[in-house]
Design a protein around this motif. Sequence first.
Motif, PDB file in Angstrom:
ATOM      1  N   UNK A 109      46.629   0.174  48.398  1.00 24.09           N
ATOM      2  CA  UNK A 109      46.647  -1.418  47.822  1.00 24.09           C
ATOM      3  C   UNK A 109      47.830  -1.998  47.470  1.00 24.09           C
ATOM      4  N   UNK A 110      48.300  -1.663  46.148  1.00 24.27           N
ATOM      5  CA  UNK A 110      49.613  -2.082  45.784  1.00 24.27           C
ATOM      6  C   UNK A 110      50.783  -2.313  46.738  1.00 24.27           C
ATOM      7  N   UNK A 111      51.016  -1.409  47.607  1.00 23.48           N
ATOM      8  CA  UNK A 111      52.034  -1.496  48.668  1.00 23.48           C
ATOM      9  C   UNK A 111      51.613  -2.746  49.656  1.00 23.48           C
ATOM     10  N   UNK A 112      50.331  -3.003  50.136  1.00 16.21           N
ATOM     11  CA  UNK A 112      50.054  -4.041  50.867  1.00 16.21           C
ATOM     12  C   UNK A 112      50.157  -5.429  50.245  1.00 16.21           C
ATOM     13  N   UNK A 113      49.796  -5.512  48.876  1.00 14.87           N
ATOM     14  CA  UNK A 113      49.990  -6.695  48.081  1.00 14.87           C
ATOM     15  C   UNK A 113      51.327  -6.901  47.783  1.00 14.87           C
ATOM     16  N   UNK A 114      52.082  -5.836  47.756  1.00 13.35           N
ATOM     17  CA  UNK A 114      53.680  -6.199  47.467  1.00 13.35           C
ATOM     18  C   UNK A 114      54.316  -6.707  48.756  1.00 13.35           C
ATOM     19  N   UNK A 115      53.766  -6.108  49.597  1.00 15.15           N
ATOM     20  CA  UNK A 115      54.505  -6.506  51.086  1.00 15.15           C
ATOM     21  C   UNK A 115      54.069  -8.204  51.354  1.00 15.15           C
ATOM     22  N   UNK A 116      52.932  -8.413  51.102  1.00 13.29           N
ATOM     23  CA  UNK A 116      52.391  -9.782  51.356  1.00 13.29           C
ATOM     24  C   UNK A 116      53.214 -10.822  50.204  1.00 13.29           C
ATOM     25  N   UNK A 117      53.204 -10.399  48.998  1.00 11.47           N
ATOM     26  CA  UNK A 117      53.801 -11.161  47.926  1.00 11.47           C
ATOM     27  C   UNK A 117      55.574 -11.281  48.259  1.00 11.47           C
ATOM     28  N   UNK A 118      55.934 -10.267  49.103  1.00  9.75           N
ATOM     29  CA  UNK A 118      57.378 -10.348  49.302  1.00  9.75           C
ATOM     30  C   UNK A 118      57.557 -11.407  50.438  1.00  9.75           C
ATOM     31  N   UNK A 119      56.596 -11.357  51.288  1.00  7.96           N
ATOM     32  CA  UNK A 119      56.631 -12.237  52.521  1.00  7.96           C
ATOM     33  C   UNK A 119      56.508 -13.667  51.904  1.00  7.96           C
ATOM     34  N   UNK A 120      55.555 -13.924  51.260  1.00  4.55           N
ATOM     35  CA  UNK A 120      55.200 -15.649  50.745  1.00  4.55           C
ATOM     36  C   UNK A 120      56.342 -15.890  50.054  1.00  4.55           C
ATOM     37  N   UNK A 121      57.098 -15.075  49.183  1.00  5.92           N
ATOM     38  CA  UNK A 121      58.277 -15.430  48.650  1.00  5.92           C
ATOM     39  C   UNK A 121      59.384 -15.611  49.489  1.00  5.92           C
ATOM     40  N   UNK A 122      59.627 -14.920  50.493  1.00  8.25           N
ATOM     41  CA  UNK A 122      60.657 -15.039  51.483  1.00  8.25           C
ATOM     42  C   UNK A 122      60.367 -16.333  52.447  1.00  8.25           C
ATOM     43  N   UNK A 123      59.340 -16.627  52.490  1.00 12.60           N
ATOM     44  CA  UNK A 123      58.728 -17.696  53.395  1.00 12.60           C
ATOM     45  C   UNK A 123      59.020 -19.199  52.756  1.00 12.60           C
ATOM     46  N   UNK A 124      58.725 -19.096  51.482  1.00  8.39           N
ATOM     47  CA  UNK A 124      58.985 -20.272  50.764  1.00  8.39           C
ATOM     48  C   UNK A 124      60.390 -20.609  50.537  1.00  8.39           C
ATOM     49  N   UNK A 125      61.178 -19.411  50.217  1.00  9.71           N
ATOM     50  CA  UNK A 125      62.668 -19.813  50.073  1.00  9.71           C
ATOM     51  C   UNK A 125      63.237 -20.203  51.512  1.00  9.71           C
ATOM     52  N   UNK A 126      62.977 -19.800  52.642  1.00  8.61           N
ATOM     53  CA  UNK A 126      63.436 -20.261  53.925  1.00  8.61           C
ATOM     54  C   UNK A 126      62.945 -21.676  54.305  1.00  8.61           C
ATOM     55  N   UNK A 127      61.772 -21.768  53.998  1.00 17.55           N
ATOM     56  CA  UNK A 127      61.265 -23.331  54.061  1.00 17.55           C
ATOM     57  C   UNK A 127      61.739 -24.237  53.458  1.00 17.55           C
ATOM     58  N   UNK A 128      62.120 -24.182  52.264  1.00 21.56           N
ATOM     59  CA  UNK A 128      62.843 -24.936  51.038  1.00 21.56           C
ATOM     60  C   UNK A 128      64.110 -25.441  51.751  1.00 21.56           C
ATOM     61  N   UNK A 129      64.887 -24.642  52.420  1.00 21.73           N
ATOM     62  CA  UNK A 129      66.194 -24.695  52.990  1.00 21.73           C
ATOM     63  C   UNK A 129      66.326 -25.754  54.062  1.00 21.73           C
ATOM     64  N   UNK A 130      65.066 -25.879  54.826  1.00 22.41           N
ATOM     65  CA  UNK A 130      65.062 -26.466  56.051  1.00 22.41           C
ATOM     66  C   UNK A 130      65.384 -27.937  55.881  1.00 22.41           C
ATOM     67  N   UNK A 131      65.748 -28.714  56.764  1.00 24.65           N
ATOM     68  CA  UNK A 131      66.141 -30.013  56.881  1.00 24.65           C
ATOM     69  C   UNK A 131      65.052 -30.624  57.834  1.00 24.65           C
ATOM     70  N   UNK A 132      63.971 -31.534  57.456  1.00 24.61           N
ATOM     71  CA  UNK A 132      62.795 -32.029  57.699  1.00 24.61           C
ATOM     72  C   UNK A 132      63.182 -33.508  58.238  1.00 24.61           C
ATOM     73  N   UNK A 133      64.296 -34.038  58.119  1.00 25.24           N
ATOM     74  CA  UNK A 133      64.757 -35.430  58.130  1.00 25.24           C
ATOM     75  C   UNK A 133      64.060 -36.043  59.675  1.00 25.24           C
TER      76      UNK A 133
END
Length: 207
Positions: free
Chosen positions: A20-44
């Motif tokens: 369970x810990x490995x699964x939750x850590x993988x999901x948390x890592x994915x969420x963090x990575x997704x957020x950082x990548x999306x914040x960089x995007x240009x939506x103009x």
Amino acid sequence: KRDSVSVSAFPLNRSSDLDEKDVLEAIATFYHHSWRELVKRNFDDASKLMYRAKRVFAYASGYVQSNVVQEIKRLFFYDDVLIYEVKGKEEFHSVNRILTPDDLVIIVSLSGETPLAVEFAQTLQLKEVPLISITRLHDNSLASLSTENLYITPAIFQLYEVGENKKPYQSMMPYFFFFEIWYVKYKFFLKNKIKYKNLFLFLSKRF
């Protein structure tokens, strides 16, 4: 223009000792990575289409996609942007009769290959109605027919043991991250438009 975020999946191998810990850590890592990548995007470009549109319509190609459309409607309602959801083929054809190039249509389709979504996009292209497509894959028919293509890659996680005949779990959270970030960036887009408009008026009166 093709604007994309390619977020790596974090699959977990099938085994008899899923942790369970490995699964939750993988999901948390994915969420963090997704957020950082999306914040960089240009939506103009997407924000310009939203800002210029007299009316905005949205079509979802499935149940999950419809949930995403509900979130778009909720967020942009705060800025008095009313997004009308089109449900089904008959309703689309009814709406299509009144669509003009001054309108905007948003289509959410995971694969970008749903026959009805592609048919709608082809019709919109013939009428020169701006279209924003939101899909999972980088190259698909819907994206090629769109004015602006926005891509999101959800991750797949293996939650089931060996021998369980079930599909892996796919996180759709990046779609909700995506629209929340776009909405925030849209707010600042509007703020800058107002600032430059006021500056132009000030300079026009002065000179």
